[in-house]
Design a protein around this motif. Structure first.
Motif, short mmCIF file in Angstrom:
data_model
loop_
_atom_site.label_atom_id
_atom_site.label_comp_id
_atom_site.label_asym_id
_atom_site.label_seq_id
_atom_site.Cartn_x
_atom_site.Cartn_y
_atom_site.Cartn_z
N LEU A 122 0.84 -1.19 0.00
CA LEU A 122 0.00 0.00 0.00
C LEU A 122 0.88 1.25 0.00
CD1 LEU A 122 -3.09 0.79 0.49
CD2 LEU A 122 -2.44 1.01 2.90
N LEU A 123 0.51 2.25 -0.79
CA LEU A 123 1.20 3.54 -0.68
C LEU A 123 0.69 4.25 0.57
CD1 LEU A 123 1.32 5.09 -4.27
CD2 LEU A 123 2.97 3.60 -3.15
N SER A 124 1.59 4.89 1.29
CA SER A 124 1.19 5.62 2.49
C SER A 124 2.07 6.85 2.67
CB SER A 124 1.26 4.73 3.73
OG SER A 124 2.58 4.26 3.95
N LEU A 138 9.59 13.89 15.40
CA LEU A 138 8.40 13.09 15.63
C LEU A 138 7.80 12.73 14.27
CD1 LEU A 138 6.27 12.01 17.70
CD2 LEU A 138 5.04 14.15 17.31
N PHE A 139 7.49 11.46 14.09
CA PHE A 139 6.95 10.97 12.83
C PHE A 139 5.46 10.61 12.99
CE2 PHE A 139 11.48 10.20 12.80
CZ PHE A 139 11.86 10.61 11.53
N VAL A 140 4.69 10.89 11.94
CA VAL A 140 3.25 10.64 11.97
C VAL A 140 2.83 9.99 10.66
CG1 VAL A 140 0.95 11.67 12.14
CG2 VAL A 140 2.82 12.62 13.48
N THR A 141 2.03 8.93 10.75
CA THR A 141 1.50 8.26 9.57
C THR A 141 0.09 7.76 9.88
OG1 THR A 141 2.06 6.63 7.86
CG2 THR A 141 2.39 5.92 10.11
N ASP A 142 -0.91 7.88 9.03
CA ASP A 142 -0.87 8.39 7.67
C ASP A 142 -1.87 9.53 7.62
OD1 ASP A 142 -1.33 8.86 4.96
OD2 ASP A 142 -1.43 6.79 4.40
N GLY A 143 -1.36 10.75 7.51
CA GLY A 143 -2.23 11.91 7.47
C GLY A 143 -2.38 12.51 6.10
N GLY A 144 -1.98 11.76 5.04
CA GLY A 144 -2.02 12.38 3.73
C GLY A 144 -2.36 11.49 2.57
N MET A 145 -2.67 10.21 2.83
CA MET A 145 -2.86 9.31 1.70
C MET A 145 -4.11 8.43 1.87
SD MET A 145 -0.92 8.77 -1.07
CE MET A 145 -1.10 7.71 -2.49
N LYS A 155 -1.75 -2.09 9.31
CA LYS A 155 -0.54 -2.91 9.45
C LYS A 155 0.45 -2.59 8.32
CE LYS A 155 1.15 -7.66 9.66
NZ LYS A 155 0.83 -9.10 9.48
N GLU A 156 -0.05 -2.46 7.09
CA GLU A 156 0.83 -2.14 5.96
C GLU A 156 1.42 -0.75 6.10
OE1 GLU A 156 -0.25 -3.48 1.91
OE2 GLU A 156 -2.16 -4.05 2.82
N ILE A 157 0.62 0.20 6.55
CA ILE A 157 1.10 1.56 6.77
C ILE A 157 2.23 1.56 7.80
CG2 ILE A 157 0.47 3.82 7.72
CD1 ILE A 157 -2.36 3.31 6.47
#
Length: 305
Positions: A122-124, A138-145, A155-157
């Motif tokens: 998955l693209l994230s 500080l890292f954050v996922t996924d606020g844009g995809m 899980k993939e993200i």
């Protein structure tokens, strides 16, 4: 290791030499300003694909010398995106950056069935924030995809982000699966997913990470808040990465950090064969430079496959 800020990320990337970035539809003044900064820093060697007359005009306006820069004339933005992907596949560039082209058109070129950059993942989107007063990035996922990922997608993200962070030298990543509270409640699916991801980690998945959830923001960043709530935590407020439950949470969190806390933000797209710099026109040249840094650092030595 932990990165204290974007400067430490930039210094490490620079110490490993330049890497080539293919910029699709590069006739964009703001993008060229970031490319100029990255080239001056010794971070990248640019391959600019777009309308070369417009590129040269903008370059002159910002005093960006193109003597050592490779240019490919392609005024059609969609064709420019395909040529940028070709450059990566053919080994002429190590990663991609979006210029003045619609994001959907750009990503269609990235994900084309033949000679594309798919991996099956998955693209994230992953963002990094340098926050005044906070001791590390500080890292954050996924606020844009991904809009409303289910458990499999979360899980993939998470796997995308951990693969990236491990690739830049972070050996044990502290991950909080962010929710509104710490109680697992079937009426709040995000809490159920968070608990499932924590249990996956306890069962040996995500071996180079500590994953905890569900946990609200206060407990995620404050050992004092955890103590008040009577919550035991291995991370104990020292979070490196937030996995957010939806794009709204990630988007609002990121913009709040930028506009209320004075943070600098940079982000890249993960899950393709190479990282992708896909910035907003509202991003500052420094933010774009740091997104280039994030992508370049991951490409020093090998692709994220």
């Amino acid at each position: 290791m932990r990165y204290s800020g974007f400067e430490s990320l930039l210094e490490k990337a620079k110490s490993m030499g330049r890497t080539k970035v293919a910029v699709a539809a590069a006739a964009d003044k703001e993008v060229l300003e970031a490319i100029k900064l990255a080239e001056i820093e010794g971070l990248i060697s640019p391959l600019l694909i777009g309308d070369t007359e417009v590129i040269k005009q903008y370059a002159a306006e910002i005093e960006f010398r193109l003597d050592q820069t490779e240019l490919i004339h392609e005024p059609n933005p969609i064709h420019a995106a395909h040529k940028a992907v070709d450059a990566v596949i053919d080994g002429q560039a190590s990663f991609l950056m979006k210029g003045l082209i619609n994001s959907s058109d750009f990503l269609r070129a990235v994900l084309r069935p033949e000679r594309g950059l798919r991996t099956g993942r998955l693209l994230s989107h992953m963002a990094a924030f340098q926050i005044p007063g906070y001791t590390r990035l500080l890292f954050v996922t996924d606020g844009g995809m991904n809009i409303a990922p289910d458990l499999k997608q979360k899980k993939e993200i998470l796997e995308n982000s951990l693969l990236y962070l491990e690739g830049i030298g972070m050996e044990l990543v502290n991950v909080i699966v962010l929710t509104a509270n710490e109680v697992v409640n079937p009426k709040m699916p995000a809490t159920v997913d968070a608990k499932a991801l924590e249990e996956m980690n306890l069962n040996g998945e995500f071996p180079n990470a500590v994953v905890e959830g569900p946990l609200a923001l206060d407990g995620a960043v404050s050992a004092v808040a955890l103590k008040h709530k009577g919550i035991s935590s291995r991370i104990n407020g020292n979070v490196d990465l937030f996995l957010v439950p939806s794009i709204e949470v990630g988007n609002v969190m990121g913009k709040s950090l930028v506009y209320f806390a004075g943070a600098t933000m940079a982000g890249i797209i993960l899950g393709a064969q190479v990282p992708i710099v896909l910035t907003s026109r509202n991003d500052t040249p420094r933010s774009k430079l740091m997104a280039l840094t994030m992508a370049a650092l991951s490409q020093k030595g090998q692709r994220l496959l």
